[in-house]
Design a protein around this motif. Structure first.
Motif, PDB file in Angstrom:
ATOM      1  N   ILE A  25       7.027   5.178  -8.709  1.00 19.61           N
ATOM      2  CA  ILE A  25       7.942   5.679  -7.687  1.00 19.61           C
ATOM      3  C   ILE A  25       7.177   6.464  -6.623  1.00 19.61           C
ATOM      4  N   LEU A  26       6.242   7.314  -7.073  1.00 17.46           N
ATOM      5  CA  LEU A  26       5.437   8.090  -6.120  1.00 17.46           C
ATOM      6  C   LEU A  26       4.566   7.174  -5.269  1.00 17.46           C
ATOM      7  N   LEU A  27       4.033   6.134  -5.887  1.00 18.23           N
ATOM      8  CA  LEU A  27       3.214   5.167  -5.165  1.00 18.23           C
ATOM      9  C   LEU A  27       4.019   4.514  -4.052  1.00 18.23           C
ATOM     10  N   ALA A  28       5.234   4.120  -4.364  1.00 16.16           N
ATOM     11  CA  ALA A  28       6.096   3.482  -3.364  1.00 16.16           C
ATOM     12  C   ALA A  28       6.375   4.417  -2.196  1.00 16.16           C
ATOM     13  N   LEU A  29       6.612   5.690  -2.488  1.00 18.83           N
ATOM     14  CA  LEU A  29       6.929   6.660  -1.424  1.00 18.83           C
ATOM     15  C   LEU A  29       5.760   6.831  -0.453  1.00 18.83           C
ATOM     16  N   VAL A  30       4.521   6.777  -0.978  1.00 12.47           N
ATOM     17  CA  VAL A  30       3.355   6.971  -0.124  1.00 12.47           C
ATOM     18  C   VAL A  30       3.044   5.718   0.697  1.00 12.47           C
ATOM     19  N   ILE A  31       2.999   4.552   0.042  1.00 14.43           N
ATOM     20  CA  ILE A  31       2.523   3.358   0.745  1.00 14.43           C
ATOM     21  C   ILE A  31       3.516   2.846   1.774  1.00 14.43           C
ATOM     22  N   LEU A  32       4.768   3.221   1.672  1.00 15.21           N
ATOM     23  CA  LEU A  32       5.740   2.783   2.677  1.00 15.21           C
ATOM     24  C   LEU A  32       5.455   3.402   4.043  1.00 15.21           C
ATOM     25  N   GLY A  33       4.688   4.495   4.056  1.00 16.58           N
ATOM     26  CA  GLY A  33       4.371   5.159   5.312  1.00 16.58           C
ATOM     27  C   GLY A  33       3.196   4.559   6.056  1.00 16.58           C
ATOM     28  N   GLY A  34       2.553   3.537   5.495  1.00 14.81           N
ATOM     29  CA  GLY A  34       1.445   2.878   6.178  1.00 14.81           C
ATOM     30  C   GLY A  34       0.187   3.723   6.203  1.00 14.81           C
ATOM     31  N   ILE A  35      -0.763   3.338   7.065  1.00 17.28           N
ATOM     32  CA  ILE A  35      -2.075   3.966   7.096  1.00 17.28           C
ATOM     33  C   ILE A  35      -2.018   5.440   7.476  1.00 17.28           C
ATOM     34  N   GLN A  36      -1.081   5.838   8.326  1.00 14.37           N
ATOM     35  CA  GLN A  36      -1.008   7.243   8.730  1.00 14.37           C
ATOM     36  C   GLN A  36      -0.731   8.139   7.523  1.00 14.37           C
ATOM     37  N   ARG A  37       0.291   7.770   6.722  1.00 13.46           N
ATOM     38  CA  ARG A  37       0.633   8.578   5.562  1.00 13.46           C
ATOM     39  C   ARG A  37      -0.444   8.462   4.481  1.00 13.46           C
ATOM     40  N   ILE A  38      -0.989   7.263   4.321  1.00  8.91           N
ATOM     41  CA  ILE A  38      -2.043   7.054   3.321  1.00  8.91           C
ATOM     42  C   ILE A  38      -3.265   7.904   3.645  1.00  8.91           C
ATOM     43  N   ALA A  39      -3.716   7.871   4.915  1.00 10.85           N
ATOM     44  CA  ALA A  39      -4.892   8.633   5.324  1.00 10.85           C
ATOM     45  C   ALA A  39      -4.660  10.135   5.195  1.00 10.85           C
ATOM     46  N   ALA A  40      -3.446  10.587   5.551  1.00  2.95           N
ATOM     47  CA  ALA A  40      -3.132  12.017   5.434  1.00  2.95           C
ATOM     48  C   ALA A  40      -3.168  12.459   3.977  1.00  2.95           C
ATOM     49  N   PHE A  41      -2.643  11.626   3.097  1.00  2.00           N
ATOM     50  CA  PHE A  41      -2.618  11.952   1.669  1.00  2.00           C
ATOM     51  C   PHE A  41      -4.031  11.987   1.091  1.00  2.00           C
ATOM     52  N   THR A  42      -4.821  10.940   1.370  1.00  2.00           N
ATOM     53  CA  THR A  42      -6.157  10.855   0.782  1.00  2.00           C
ATOM     54  C   THR A  42      -7.104  11.923   1.322  1.00  2.00           C
ATOM     55  N   SER A  43      -6.935  12.332   2.581  1.00  2.00           N
ATOM     56  CA  SER A  43      -7.826  13.348   3.154  1.00  2.00           C
ATOM     57  C   SER A  43      -7.644  14.687   2.461  1.00  2.00           C
ATOM     58  N   LYS A  44      -6.492  14.898   1.847  1.00  4.24           N
ATOM     59  CA  LYS A  44      -6.245  16.148   1.119  1.00  4.24           C
ATOM     60  C   LYS A  44      -6.600  16.020  -0.353  1.00  4.24           C
ATOM     61  N   ILE A  45      -6.261  14.879  -0.943  1.00  5.61           N
ATOM     62  CA  ILE A  45      -6.405  14.751  -2.394  1.00  5.61           C
ATOM     63  C   ILE A  45      -7.835  14.461  -2.830  1.00  5.61           C
ATOM     64  N   VAL A  46      -8.610  13.723  -2.017  1.00  3.12           N
ATOM     65  CA  VAL A  46      -9.974  13.357  -2.426  1.00  3.12           C
ATOM     66  C   VAL A  46     -10.865  14.590  -2.630  1.00  3.12           C
ATOM     67  N   PRO A  47     -10.933  15.537  -1.686  1.00  2.00           N
ATOM     68  CA  PRO A  47     -11.772  16.723  -1.930  1.00  2.00           C
ATOM     69  C   PRO A  47     -11.304  17.548  -3.128  1.00  2.00           C
TER      70      PRO A  47
END
Length: 554
Positions: free
Chosen positions: A193-215
C-alpha cells in the motif's frame, strides 16, 4: 515451483552462471577504463563537485537535481544486494567472492559513466512534459536498432520485477518474520500500500522520497555494522587477508563451509557485484535521464559515484561484518528450503579431510567427485531418521540435528521416499543446523557486536528501508520502459501489477526469487553492453567536448 526453479537455474547456467558472462561484463568495463584513461580516478573529485550543484546553470531541462537523480539511482542499487547479496556471495564463494565484487565495482564505475552519459544524451521529453531516457533511446535514436531497443525495454520491465521488486519484497518479509515474527503476507500487504502511494506521484515524489531516505538508512546501517566490526577488531586483518589471499585460488574449507573453487568464487562474486551496483545493466541511466543539465557527460560523472558508494563502501562493510564475526562458516538452526537440500549416497563428515575433498568437488561441479545423489527409502521415527547410508546436504554444508515433520505434526514417523536427491513428499518440512545465507546470515552477524541481539533489529530496519527504496526506484525504471513500448497509458496497469507482485513475493520461496533475478539481470545487461561498445568513439568525443566547455567557462 520446483520445476520452475530448475528451469530458471538451467537458464542462469547458460547466461549469468556461464563462464563467459563475467569476462564479458568485466571486459567491457576494462576496455572503457583503458580507452577513457581511468575516468573513475581522474573524474572522481569533479563528480562530487557536480553533485553539489557547482556547475548548474539556470534554465536547463530536467525533472530533478543531480543529487536527487543520484539518490534515486542509489535507492535502486542499495537494497538487498548490499545485505542479502553480499551474504549470498560469501556463502557461495567464501571470502574470495568479496574481492571479485570489488573488481566488478571498480570497473563498473566506468561502465556506469558511459551508459549514463549516452542515455542522457539521447533522452526525450514525453507527452506529459517529463523526461524519459535510458539505453532504449540511444539504441533507437542513435544506433537505429529499434529491435534492440524494444528487446532492452522488455527486459527492463521483466527485470523491474526480477531485480527491483520480487527479491526486495522477499528479503524484507524474511527478515521481519525472523526478527519480529510478523506474517510475511501482512508485511507485504502493508508495504504494498505504501509503495502504491509513493509511485503514483511519479519521478518528483520518488526523487523527493529517496533524497531523504537514502542518507538516513545508510547512517543507521553503518552504525550497526561498525558496532560488529569493532567488536571483532582482531579479525579485521585476517578477514582482509582471506579476501585478497583467496582471490586467485578460491576459498578453502573452514568450519561448516566446505570450500569454493576459484571459478565459482569469481563467477558468483561478479554476478552478485552486478546485482548490487547494476553497472552495465542499464537501469541507472533511466533515473539519471531526469537530471536537470544540458551536459550528458556531467551526469555520467555523477553516476560513477554509485558503484563506489554501493559496493566499495557499503558492500565491503557488510562483508567485514560477516567475515569478522565468523558466522559465515558456522551452522545455525533453520528450516531448510527444498531447493537447497540434497540427499547424497554414503555417510560423510566435515571433520574428515577425504570427505570434505569429495564434497568440495561435488558442490563446485568438479568431475570425479565420487558423490552421487541418493535414491531410495528413509525410515523416520519421531522426526529422526533411523536409516543409514545417506547424508543430507543443506545450503552447501552437512546438515546436523535434522528433524522431519509433515503438515501440523511436530515430528514425522514413517517412510520417506527420496528420488535423485530430493524428497518425494511435497509438504515435508525439514529443519536442523546448517550454513545459512542471504538476509538470515547478515542478521545473525549483526548480533555479534556491541548491540548484541538488538543488532538484528538494525538489519531488519535497514533491509526494509533499503529494499523498499529499491522497489520504488525500479518502478520508475519499469514505467519509463512501458512508456517507450506502449505509451503513457500503459503505465498505470504496469504499476498495479508491480504492486501486486510486490505483495506476492513477500511469501514466495526465497531461492526461486533469487533464481528469477539472476536471469532477469543478464537478459537486460547484454543488449546494453553491446550498445555502449558500438558507441565507444562517440563517448570519447562527448567527454572531450565537455572538458573543452568546462575550461572555456572558467
Amino acid at each position: 515451483m520446483e520445476g520452475l526453479y530448475n528451469f530458471l537455474t538451467s537458464l542462469d547456467g547458460m547466461l549469468g552462471g556461464a563462464p563467459w558472462f563475467p569476462f564479458v561484463l568485466l571486459g567491457v568495463g576494462l576496455f572503457f577504463t583503458v580507452y577513457l584513461k581511468f575516468p573513475q580516478i581522474r573524474f572522481f573529485k569533479h563528480a562530487w563537485l557536480v553533485v553539489t550543484g557547482k556547475y548548474d546553470k539556470d534554465g536547463e531541462e530536467g525533472d530533478t537535481t543531480h543529487f536527487r537523480a543520484l539518490t534515486t539511482a542509489l535507492s535502486g542499487t542499495v537494497g538487498t544486494g548490499n545485505i542479502s547479496g553480499v551474504a549470498f556471495a560469501i556463502f557461495l564463494g567464501g571470502p574470495a567472492a568479496l574481492f571479485w565484487m570489488w573488481a566488478t565495482a571498480f570497473l563498473g564505475m566506468t561502465t556506469k559513466f558511459v551508459e549514463v552519459t549516452l542515455s542522457h544524451k539521447y533522452r526525450v521529453k514525453t507527452e506529459d512534459g517529463t523526461m524519459a531516457g535510458g539505453p532504449m533511446y540511444y539504441m533507437d535514436r542513435r544506433l537505429n536498432m529499434k529491435w534492440l531497443a524494444v528487446a532492452f525495454a522488455i527486459a527492463t520491465v521483466v527485470s523491474s520485477f526480477g531485480t527491483g521488486n520480487l527479491p526486495q519484497s522477499n528479503g524484507i518479509a524474511q527478515s521481519i518474520e525472523a526478527t519480529f515474527g510478523f506474517d510475511p503476507l501482512v508485511v507485504g500487504s502493508v508495504l504494498g500500500i505504501l509503495l502504491a502511494l509513493v509511485i503514483l506521484g511519479g519521478i518528483q515524489r520518488i526523487a523527493a522520497f529517496t533524497s531523504k531516505i537514502v542518507p538516513i538508512m545508510a547512517v543507521i546501517y553503518l552504525i550497526g555494522a561498525l558496532a560488529v566490526i569493532f567488536a571483532n577488531a582482531e579479525n579485521i586483518g585476517p578477514s582482509f587477508a582471506a579476501v585478497i589471499g583467496d582471490a586467485f585460488s578460491g576459498s578453502a574449507a573452514a568450519g561448516g563451509f566446505l570450500g569454493a573453487s576459484l571459478a565459482y568464487a569469481f563467477n558468483r562474486g561478479v554476478n552478485r557485484g552486478l546485482f548490487s551496483n547494476e553497472a552495465g545493466q542499464g537501469s541507472a541511466p533511466i533515473a539519471h535521464a531526469a537530471a536537470r543539465t544540458s551536459e550528458p557527460a556531467s551526469e555520467g560523472m555523477v553516476s560513477l559515484l554509485e558503484p563506489f558508494i554501493d559496493t566499495i563502501l557499503i558492500c565491503t562493510v557488510t562483508g567485514l561484518v560477516i567475515l569478522s564475526s565468523g558466522v559465515w562458516k558456522e551452522k545455525h538452526q533453520n528450516v531448510f528450503d527444498r531447493s537447497d537440500m540434497y540427499f547424497v549416497q554414503g555417510v560423510y563428515a566435515d571433520d574428515n579431510p577425504a570427505d570434505k575433498e569429495a564434497l568440495y568437488k561435488y558442490l563446485n561441479d568438479i568431475e570425479d567427485s565420487g558423490v552421487e545423489n541418493y535414491t531410495g527409502p528413509i525410515s523416520v521415527v519421531n522426526g529422526t531418521a533411523v536409516s543409514e547410508g545417506f547424508t543430507l546436504i543443506n545450503a552447501r554444508s552437512i546438515a546436523e540435528d535434522v528433524n522431519y515433520s509433515l503438515g501440523d505434526e511436530d515430528a514425522y514417523t514413517g517412510t520417506l521416499q527420496i528420488k535423485d536427491g530430493k524428497p518425494v513428499k511435497a509438504n515435508l518440512e525439514v529443519s536442523g543446523k546448517s550454513l545459512v545465507h542471504s538476509a538470515a546470515l547478515t542478521t545473525i552477524a549483526f548480533t555479534r557486536g556491541y548491540f548484541g541481539s538488538f543488532g538484528q533489529y538494525i538489519v531488519s530496519i535497514g533491509l526494509m528501508l533499503f529494499a523498499f527504496s529499491t522497489a520504488i526506484a525500479w518502478s520508475y525504471y519499469g514505467d519509463r520502459a512501458m512508456t517507450y513500448l506502449l505509451g503513457p497509458r500503459s503505465v498505470m496497469p504496469y504499476r498495479v501489477i508491480y504492486v501486486a507482485g510486490f505483495v506476492w513475493a513477500s511469501f514466495s520461496d526465497t531461492t526461486l526469487v533469487w533464481a528469477l533475478s539472476a536471469v532477469a539481470i543478464v537478459v537486460m545487461t547484454l543488449p546494453n553492453l553491446f550498445g555502449i561498445v558500438m558507441l565507444s568513439k562517440e563517448m570519447k568525443q562527448t567527454v572531450d567536448e565537455y572538458w573543452t566547455r568546462v575550461r572555456d567557462d572558467k
